[in-house]
Structures are given as C-alpha cells and as structure tokens.
Design a protein around this motif. Structure first.
Motif, PDB file in Angstrom:
ATOM      1  N   MET A 153      -2.396  -7.502  -9.580  1.00  0.00           N
ATOM      2  CA  MET A 153      -2.693  -8.499 -10.613  1.00  0.00           C
ATOM      3  C   MET A 153      -4.197  -8.581 -10.877  1.00  0.00           C
ATOM      4  O   MET A 153      -4.612  -8.753 -12.026  1.00  0.00           O
ATOM      5  CB  MET A 153      -2.137  -9.863 -10.210  1.00  0.00           C
ATOM      6  N   LYS A 154      -4.997  -8.470  -9.838  1.00  0.00           N
ATOM      7  CA  LYS A 154      -6.447  -8.473 -10.039  1.00  0.00           C
ATOM      8  C   LYS A 154      -6.868  -7.306 -10.923  1.00  0.00           C
ATOM      9  O   LYS A 154      -7.715  -7.453 -11.806  1.00  0.00           O
ATOM     10  CB  LYS A 154      -7.168  -8.425  -8.697  1.00  0.00           C
ATOM     11  N   HIS A 155      -6.272  -6.141 -10.682  1.00  0.00           N
ATOM     12  CA  HIS A 155      -6.586  -4.974 -11.500  1.00  0.00           C
ATOM     13  C   HIS A 155      -6.168  -5.209 -12.950  1.00  0.00           C
ATOM     14  O   HIS A 155      -6.932  -4.929 -13.881  1.00  0.00           O
ATOM     15  CB  HIS A 155      -5.888  -3.728 -10.945  1.00  0.00           C
ATOM     16  N   LEU A 156      -4.966  -5.724 -13.131  1.00  0.00           N
ATOM     17  CA  LEU A 156      -4.463  -5.990 -14.477  1.00  0.00           C
ATOM     18  C   LEU A 156      -5.405  -6.923 -15.232  1.00  0.00           C
ATOM     19  O   LEU A 156      -5.771  -6.665 -16.374  1.00  0.00           O
ATOM     20  CB  LEU A 156      -3.067  -6.606 -14.385  1.00  0.00           C
TER      21      LEU A 156
ATOM     22  N   GLY B  21       0.757 -10.281   1.679  1.00  0.00           N
ATOM     23  CA  GLY B  21      -0.230 -10.227   2.756  1.00  0.00           C
ATOM     24  C   GLY B  21      -1.555  -9.595   2.398  1.00  0.00           C
ATOM     25  O   GLY B  21      -2.268 -10.039   1.508  1.00  0.00           O
ATOM     26  N   MET B  22      -1.874  -8.513   3.107  1.00  0.00           N
ATOM     27  CA  MET B  22      -3.160  -7.842   2.935  1.00  0.00           C
ATOM     28  C   MET B  22      -3.272  -7.115   1.590  1.00  0.00           C
ATOM     29  O   MET B  22      -4.325  -6.599   1.260  1.00  0.00           O
ATOM     30  CB  MET B  22      -3.390  -6.846   4.078  1.00  0.00           C
ATOM     31  N   GLY B  23      -2.194  -7.098   0.818  1.00  0.00           N
ATOM     32  CA  GLY B  23      -2.268  -6.543  -0.533  1.00  0.00           C
ATOM     33  C   GLY B  23      -3.221  -7.334  -1.403  1.00  0.00           C
ATOM     34  O   GLY B  23      -3.782  -6.829  -2.364  1.00  0.00           O
ATOM     35  N   ASN B  24      -3.397  -8.629  -1.046  1.00  0.00           N
ATOM     36  CA  ASN B  24      -4.415  -9.479  -1.665  1.00  0.00           C
ATOM     37  C   ASN B  24      -4.331  -9.518  -3.189  1.00  0.00           C
ATOM     38  O   ASN B  24      -5.347  -9.565  -3.862  1.00  0.00           O
ATOM     39  CB  ASN B  24      -5.804  -9.045  -1.204  1.00  0.00           C
TER      40      ASN B  24
ATOM     41  N   PHE C 206       0.803  -1.214   0.000  1.00  0.00           N
ATOM     42  CA  PHE C 206       0.000   0.000   0.000  1.00  0.00           C
ATOM     43  C   PHE C 206       0.842   1.272   0.000  1.00  0.00           C
ATOM     44  O   PHE C 206       0.304   2.364   0.003  1.00  0.00           O
ATOM     45  CB  PHE C 206      -1.013   0.025   1.161  1.00  0.00           C
ATOM     46  N   GLU C 207       2.167   1.139  -0.009  1.00  0.00           N
ATOM     47  CA  GLU C 207       3.068   2.291  -0.088  1.00  0.00           C
ATOM     48  C   GLU C 207       4.177   2.017  -1.112  1.00  0.00           C
ATOM     49  O   GLU C 207       5.310   2.432  -0.935  1.00  0.00           O
ATOM     50  CB  GLU C 207       3.681   2.580   1.288  1.00  0.00           C
ATOM     51  N   GLU C 208       3.817   1.357  -2.200  1.00  0.00           N
ATOM     52  CA  GLU C 208       4.800   0.909  -3.174  1.00  0.00           C
ATOM     53  C   GLU C 208       5.141   1.952  -4.236  1.00  0.00           C
ATOM     54  O   GLU C 208       6.024   1.725  -5.052  1.00  0.00           O
ATOM     55  CB  GLU C 208       4.291  -0.331  -3.940  1.00  0.00           C
ATOM     56  N   GLN C 209       4.443   3.084  -4.266  1.00  0.00           N
ATOM     57  CA  GLN C 209       4.547   3.990  -5.405  1.00  0.00           C
ATOM     58  C   GLN C 209       5.960   4.473  -5.726  1.00  0.00           C
ATOM     59  O   GLN C 209       6.315   4.529  -6.906  1.00  0.00           O
ATOM     60  CB  GLN C 209       3.573   5.149  -5.252  1.00  0.00           C
TER      61      GLN C 209
END
Length: 166
Positions: free
Chosen positions: A135-138, A128-131, A19-22
């Motif tokens: 990839m789901k978005h892609l 983890g919570m990145g779930n 959630f802070e990968e940008q």
C-alpha cells in the motif's frame, strides 16, 4: 464461474507468506484478466492491479492483501465442515481476496458505468514485518494520489463492524 467459497479455497491453496507472495499475486493478476478487467499487471512492489474504467478522472481503489502469517512450509489443507471452510489464511485474507474477485466479476458483468475508475488491488506486505509495503508503494505514486477519491480495504471474514477512518 466458481462459487465464492470455491474461489476462496483456490486462492488459499497458494502459499503466500509475507515477502513470498508472488505466486498468489500472479494468480490474482491472471484472475483479474479472466474477469475482463483492464490493464491487469504486477507493479514494482509485487501488487496485482487491474482496472474497471470509469467516466471521469477519479479513482476508487478496492483492495485486499495477499500475504498470510503462515510460513511457506505450513501444510495447506482446506476443509469443508457444515458449510464452513477451515485452513491456514482462509479468513485472513482468503475471504478478502475472494470478495475482491467476486466484486470485480459482478461489476464487470453488470456493465455498470461508474464516475470513477475502480482500481482493484491485491496488495502485498500487509502482515507483520511486511509493514504495509504494498500500500505504501501504491500511494507513493503522486499521479495516483492526485486522482484517488476513496479506498475500500476488504480484510477478514466479519461483517460486524466497518472501519471508516485510519
């Protein structure tokens, strides 16, 4: 051109908790551009993507995740000892991202013509919570799903096994 271990250390020096990968994803987008891939961009979920065009309409995705399990305040010190690298996220998934960049460089420099477009993806939200949100978005894009022939996921340092289904 950086040696692959230097590229790995460079990538891992950028904190990238889920959630802070940008900042790391943006680094990969810039790297894709320097490697002469086309359409280097960040999608709406934060994945860094770029393409090596093929002759036909198909797509083969080659992916590695950018996020780590380490919180933002984890001290990042990459050490080299006896030919090995040590540091938070150096193997998971600094190895995968460095391999993704190396593969993009080699394929681009070799001028190999492929049947399908190679879609390089540095995806977010694997840990983890990145779930698997990147990839789901892609894969939520029906036009891309229609063209997708194969997907290769590069994750971790081992070469002892290959997972061919999931």
């Amino acid at each position: 051109v950086l040696p692959i271990t230097d590229r790995q250390a460079e990538i891992c020096a950028i904190p990238a908790p889920s959630f802070e990968e940008q900042p790391r994803a943006e680094h990969m987008r810039r790297l894709f551009g320097r490697l002469k891939l086309q359409h280097a961009r960040i999608d709406a979920e934060g994945n860094a993507l770029a393409e090596l065009p093929g002759k036909g309409p198909g797509v083969v995705a080659i992916t590695a995740h950018v996020d780590t399990v380490f919180p933002r305040n984890t001290p990042i010190e990459i050490r080299r000892e006896k030919g090995c690298l040590y540091g938070p996220g150096i193997a998971d998934n600094g190895t995968g991202l460095a391999a993704l960049a190396a593969l993009a460089r080699v394929l681009g420099e070799s001028k190999i013509e492929t049947r399908d477009t190679l879609l390089f993806v540095a995806n977010v939200g694997e840990e983890g919570m990145g779930n698997l949100r990147g990839m789901k978005h892609l894969l939520a894009d029906p036009a891309l799903r229609e063209r997708m022939r194969e997907m290769l996921v590069i994750d971790g340092p081992g070469v002892e096994h290959v997972v061919t289904e999931g």
